[in-house]
Motif scaffolding. Structure first.
Motif, PDB file in Angstrom:
ATOM      1  N   GLU A 132     -27.592  -9.351 -11.139  1.00 27.64           N
ATOM      2  CA  GLU A 132     -26.411  -8.955 -10.522  1.00 27.64           C
ATOM      3  C   GLU A 132     -25.234  -9.017 -10.843  1.00 27.64           C
ATOM      4  O   GLU A 132     -24.752 -10.161 -11.337  1.00 27.64           O
ATOM      5  CB  GLU A 132     -26.733  -9.489  -8.929  1.00 27.64           C
ATOM      6  CG  GLU A 132     -25.799  -8.828  -7.931  1.00 27.64           C
ATOM      7  CD  GLU A 132     -25.909  -9.900  -6.679  1.00 27.64           C
ATOM      8  OE1 GLU A 132     -25.425  -9.351  -5.782  1.00 27.64           O
ATOM      9  OE2 GLU A 132     -26.410 -11.198  -6.752  1.00 27.64           O
ATOM     10  N   VAL A 133     -24.298  -8.144 -10.860  1.00 30.25           N
ATOM     11  CA  VAL A 133     -22.943  -7.935 -11.027  1.00 30.25           C
ATOM     12  C   VAL A 133     -22.086  -7.865 -10.046  1.00 30.25           C
ATOM     13  O   VAL A 133     -22.193  -6.726  -9.092  1.00 30.25           O
ATOM     14  CB  VAL A 133     -22.700  -6.992 -12.309  1.00 30.25           C
ATOM     15  CG1 VAL A 133     -21.341  -7.178 -12.818  1.00 30.25           C
ATOM     16  CG2 VAL A 133     -23.563  -7.210 -13.473  1.00 30.25           C
ATOM     17  N   VAL A 134     -21.136  -8.521  -9.687  1.00 27.77           N
ATOM     18  CA  VAL A 134     -20.333  -8.398  -8.451  1.00 27.77           C
ATOM     19  C   VAL A 134     -18.747  -8.506  -8.609  1.00 27.77           C
ATOM     20  O   VAL A 134     -18.438  -9.104  -9.617  1.00 27.77           O
ATOM     21  CB  VAL A 134     -20.609  -9.593  -7.400  1.00 27.77           C
ATOM     22  CG1 VAL A 134     -19.731  -9.312  -6.141  1.00 27.77           C
ATOM     23  CG2 VAL A 134     -22.298  -9.587  -7.073  1.00 27.77           C
ATOM     24  N   ARG A 135     -18.097  -7.443  -8.057  1.00 28.92           N
ATOM     25  CA  ARG A 135     -16.740  -7.302  -8.326  1.00 28.92           C
ATOM     26  C   ARG A 135     -15.864  -8.480  -7.504  1.00 28.92           C
ATOM     27  O   ARG A 135     -16.349  -8.368  -6.306  1.00 28.92           O
ATOM     28  CB  ARG A 135     -16.125  -6.165  -7.898  1.00 28.92           C
ATOM     29  CG  ARG A 135     -16.810  -4.818  -8.561  1.00 28.92           C
ATOM     30  CD  ARG A 135     -16.210  -3.701  -7.876  1.00 28.92           C
ATOM     31  NE  ARG A 135     -16.688  -2.479  -8.447  1.00 28.92           N
ATOM     32  CZ  ARG A 135     -16.669  -1.176  -7.812  1.00 28.92           C
ATOM     33  NH1 ARG A 135     -16.070  -0.958  -6.715  1.00 28.92           N
ATOM     34  NH2 ARG A 135     -17.248  -0.053  -8.339  1.00 28.92           N
ATOM     35  N   THR A 136     -15.187  -9.215  -8.181  1.00 24.84           N
ATOM     36  CA  THR A 136     -14.342 -10.056  -7.087  1.00 24.84           C
ATOM     37  C   THR A 136     -12.751  -9.852  -7.326  1.00 24.84           C
ATOM     38  O   THR A 136     -12.399  -9.425  -8.390  1.00 24.84           O
ATOM     39  CB  THR A 136     -14.689 -11.322  -7.393  1.00 24.84           C
ATOM     40  OG1 THR A 136     -14.234 -11.972  -8.864  1.00 24.84           O
ATOM     41  CG2 THR A 136     -16.119 -11.594  -7.245  1.00 24.84           C
ATOM     42  N   SER A 137     -11.937 -10.439  -6.618  1.00 24.39           N
ATOM     43  CA  SER A 137     -10.531 -10.557  -6.478  1.00 24.39           C
ATOM     44  C   SER A 137      -9.896 -11.536  -5.686  1.00 24.39           C
ATOM     45  O   SER A 137     -10.183 -11.420  -4.528  1.00 24.39           O
ATOM     46  CB  SER A 137     -10.019  -9.234  -6.256  1.00 24.39           C
ATOM     47  OG  SER A 137      -8.225  -9.303  -6.354  1.00 24.39           O
ATOM     48  N   SER A 138      -9.513 -12.641  -6.358  1.00 18.85           N
ATOM     49  CA  SER A 138      -8.993 -13.809  -5.468  1.00 18.85           C
ATOM     50  C   SER A 138      -7.726 -13.305  -4.885  1.00 18.85           C
ATOM     51  O   SER A 138      -7.277 -14.008  -3.572  1.00 18.85           O
ATOM     52  CB  SER A 138      -8.805 -14.817  -6.402  1.00 18.85           C
ATOM     53  OG  SER A 138      -9.799 -15.448  -6.801  1.00 18.85           O
ATOM     54  N   ARG A 139      -7.037 -12.386  -5.166  1.00 14.18           N
ATOM     55  CA  ARG A 139      -5.762 -11.835  -4.648  1.00 14.18           C
ATOM     56  C   ARG A 139      -6.151 -10.873  -3.417  1.00 14.18           C
ATOM     57  O   ARG A 139      -5.430 -11.351  -2.324  1.00 14.18           O
ATOM     58  CB  ARG A 139      -5.072 -10.983  -5.871  1.00 14.18           C
ATOM     59  CG  ARG A 139      -3.647 -10.341  -5.181  1.00 14.18           C
ATOM     60  CD  ARG A 139      -2.677  -9.732  -6.204  1.00 14.18           C
ATOM     61  NE  ARG A 139      -2.373 -10.696  -7.241  1.00 14.18           N
ATOM     62  CZ  ARG A 139      -1.531 -10.518  -8.189  1.00 14.18           C
ATOM     63  NH1 ARG A 139      -1.543  -9.102  -8.475  1.00 14.18           N
ATOM     64  NH2 ARG A 139      -1.333 -11.226  -8.976  1.00 14.18           N
TER      65      ARG A 139
END
Length: 267
Positions: free
Chosen positions: A193-200
């Motif tokens: 599984e590949v997941v996009r993330t952004s802490s901003r």
């Protein structure tokens, strides 16, 4: 040359025995360890700080170990979440080993902890070769690092149960080629599984926590198919693993568990 090879295999075999014992002990006490690997500057600390804060808000008992060659900067950041945090200073060693983690589990990890997040040293070579006793191995890659990162570091990505793409909010600005990245991941670890993330902007917030809680609840993890290419240098060997896969190990040097110091950052 054979003596050097035998020594490397002996070091790894000892580490893996310790990792398996620790995995079983953690399971007995109801704790799931999550091993986070990435290059320096990938946004690993920022993401983990957010996930720890979310866990605390939800009442999930969590703790974190964060490893660096020097400074306590990451532990200071993570401690703002309110979770128990300990900084491990490796004094130059480029990775953690199972014996290092065990010493903190035995002497510091609070009873009743459901999830122990381990932020490994920022490095995709040495840490990839060492099983720490984790039940979930997560590799992070930022959109600024290049789409061929998985092909350059096949052991790290090939053994991941989950891949997180970080800093996705700037993907367009840096020209991130997502299809090429996904194809590279699939080449070394089909089906992961590949997941996009952004802490901003909060993209993917809580995904890491949810996956870790699912493992704690007994869900099966993805079983990686190890890449057929060894890491950049050194002797590689393969052996079976409790997780149900075989993997190559690379060792530019022998680590020593005694070369660590730790500092508590529990608020």
């Amino acid at each position: 040359m054979c003596k050097v090879t035998d020594l490397r295999q002996s070091v790894l075999a000892r580490n893996d025995r310790g990792a398996q014992e620790l995995r079983e002990e953690l399971a007995a006490r109801g704790t799931v360890m999550v091993n986070l690997l990435s290059s320096p500057g990938s946004g690993k600390t920022a993401l983990l700080e957010s996930e720890l804060g979310l866990a605390r808000l939800r009442g999930v008992p969590v703790a974190a170990l964060t490893a660096d060659l020097a400074t306590e900067n990451d532990a200071n950041r993570l401690a703002r979440s309110g979770a128990p945090v300990r900084q491990v200073l490796t004094d130059g060693l480029c990775h953690l080993e199972s014996a290092m983690v065990r010493s903190h589990v035995d002497s510091w990890l609070p009873e009743g902890t459901h999830l122990l997040f381990v932020e490994n040293v920022g490095n995709l070579v040495c840490p990839a070769s060492y099983d720490l006793g984790e039940s979930l191995r997560v590799v992070l890659a930022s959109v600024t690092e290049g789409e061929d990162k998985p092909l350059k570091y096949p052991t790290a990505f090939g053994l991941a149960h989950l891949v997180l793409v970080t800093k996705y909010d700037i993907a367009g600005a840096v020209g991130f080629d997502e299809p090429a990245f996904l194809a590279a991941v699939a080449q070394v670890n089909p089906g992961v599984e590949v997941v996009r993330t952004s802490s901003r902007d909060g993209d993917g917030a809580g995904v890491l926590l949810e996956r870790a809680l699912a493992v704690h609840a007994g869900a099966a993890v993805h079983r990686p198919v190890m890449a057929r290419t060894a890491v950049q240098h050194g002797h590689a060997h393969e052996h079976g693993h409790e997780h149900g896969h075989a993997h190559s190990h690379e060792h530019p040097h022998e680590g020593a568990a005694g070369h660590t110091r730790s500092v508590d950052h529990t608020h």
